[in-house]
Design an enzyme around this catalytic site. Structure first.
Site, PDB file in Angstrom:
ATOM      1  N   THR A   8      13.939   4.011  -4.718  1.00 16.37           N
ATOM      2  CA  THR A   8      14.716   5.072  -4.083  1.00 16.37           C
ATOM      3  C   THR A   8      15.959   4.436  -3.497  1.00 16.37           C
ATOM      4  OG1 THR A   8      12.722   6.321  -3.558  1.00 16.37           O
ATOM      5  CG2 THR A   8      14.728   6.914  -2.364  1.00 16.37           C
ATOM      6  N   TYR A   9      17.112   4.853  -3.992  1.00 19.90           N
ATOM      7  CA  TYR A   9      18.398   4.340  -3.498  1.00 19.90           C
ATOM      8  C   TYR A   9      18.930   5.278  -2.425  1.00 19.90           C
ATOM      9  CZ  TYR A   9      18.467   0.970  -7.278  1.00 19.90           C
ATOM     10  OH  TYR A   9      18.149  -0.072  -8.114  1.00 19.90           O
ATOM     11  N   PHE A  10      19.691   4.701  -1.528  1.00 25.38           N
ATOM     12  CA  PHE A  10      20.310   5.458  -0.441  1.00 25.38           C
ATOM     13  C   PHE A  10      21.801   5.200  -0.472  1.00 25.38           C
ATOM     14  CE2 PHE A  10      15.970   4.932   0.723  1.00 25.38           C
ATOM     15  CZ  PHE A  10      15.630   6.072   1.430  1.00 25.38           C
TER      16      PHE A  10
ATOM     17  N   LEU B  44      21.466  -0.062  -1.606  1.00 24.43           N
ATOM     18  CA  LEU B  44      20.405  -0.130  -0.609  1.00 24.43           C
ATOM     19  C   LEU B  44      19.242   0.666  -1.187  1.00 24.43           C
ATOM     20  CD1 LEU B  44      19.439  -0.878   2.277  1.00 24.43           C
ATOM     21  CD2 LEU B  44      20.355   1.338   3.013  1.00 24.43           C
TER      22      LEU B  44
ATOM     23  N   VAL C  17      18.664   9.255  -3.045  1.00 20.89           N
ATOM     24  CA  VAL C  17      18.957   9.735  -4.391  1.00 20.89           C
ATOM     25  C   VAL C  17      17.614   9.866  -5.116  1.00 20.89           C
ATOM     26  CG1 VAL C  17      20.213   9.179  -6.520  1.00 20.89           C
ATOM     27  CG2 VAL C  17      21.130   8.454  -4.328  1.00 20.89           C
TER      28      VAL C  17
END
Length: 186
Positions: free
Chosen positions: A38-40, A54, A110
């Site tokens: 999980t990207y932020f 991240l 995302v």
């Protein structure tokens, strides 16, 4: 730590032949992982523009009950050839709480990237066959070094391995799986 990494799309390659060559070179199967990343996106900047990342990664070995969770920051790419970046990673033990902390701080998640990664290793080089949902099949070759002085020689070592596998450097892919997935939807 600096992760020196190159990636190739396998859609026009023969993965079985590549694996056969790796095994002949002495690479051994390490494990198969199921990973969810999980990207932020940043609070004060768009990581897509600044070329940073991240993420929270949930990773478990197929056939085992050993899920591990990592928070990773990846800096900008350090050269024009590969996906080499500074990487800072820490293991955490509660994924939902980590998500909540990031979201409370204003980071925007995302839709996760999901993949199955078959990993082979020889000494300090790791080769992964990745099957990425909504993206495709890729080969990643990486080596971790501790400083910029070692980075260039490690990159040449990985490029030599790629050449030994009869894969042209023209096939190198610098985009992340997140960027590739965005491109597939356009």
């Amino acid at each position: 730590m600096i992760e020196v990494e190159i990636k190739v799309n396998l859609s026009n390659e023969n993965p079985e032949k590549i694996l056969e060559s790796l095994l002949k070179m002495g690479f051994l199967k390490k494990e198969i992982k199921e990973q969810t990343d999980t990207y932020f996106n940043g609070i004060d900047r768009d990581f897509q523009i600044t070329d940073e990342a991240l993420r929270i990664r949930c990773s478990k070995t197929v056939g085992k009950n050993d899920e591990k969770i990592y928070v990773t920051y990846k800096g900008k790419k350090l050269d024009g050839i590969s996906k080499t970046r500074e990487e800072i990673e820490v293991e955490v033990f509660e994924v939902n709480s980590m998500h909540k902390i990031f979201e409370k701080l204003g980071f925007k998640p995302v839709r996760p990237i999901k993949k199955v990664r078959e990993i082979y290793q020889k000494e300090d080089i790791e080769v992964s066959f990745d099957d990425v949902l909504d993206v495709g099949k890729y080969l990643e070759i990486e080596k971790v070094v501790s400083n910029n002085f070692e980075r260039e020689s490690a990159l040449f070592e990985l490029l030599d391995l790629l050449k030994s596998l009869n894969i042209s450097t023209d096939k190198l892919e610098k985009r992340s799986y997140l960027e590739l997935r965005r491109g597939n939807r356009e």
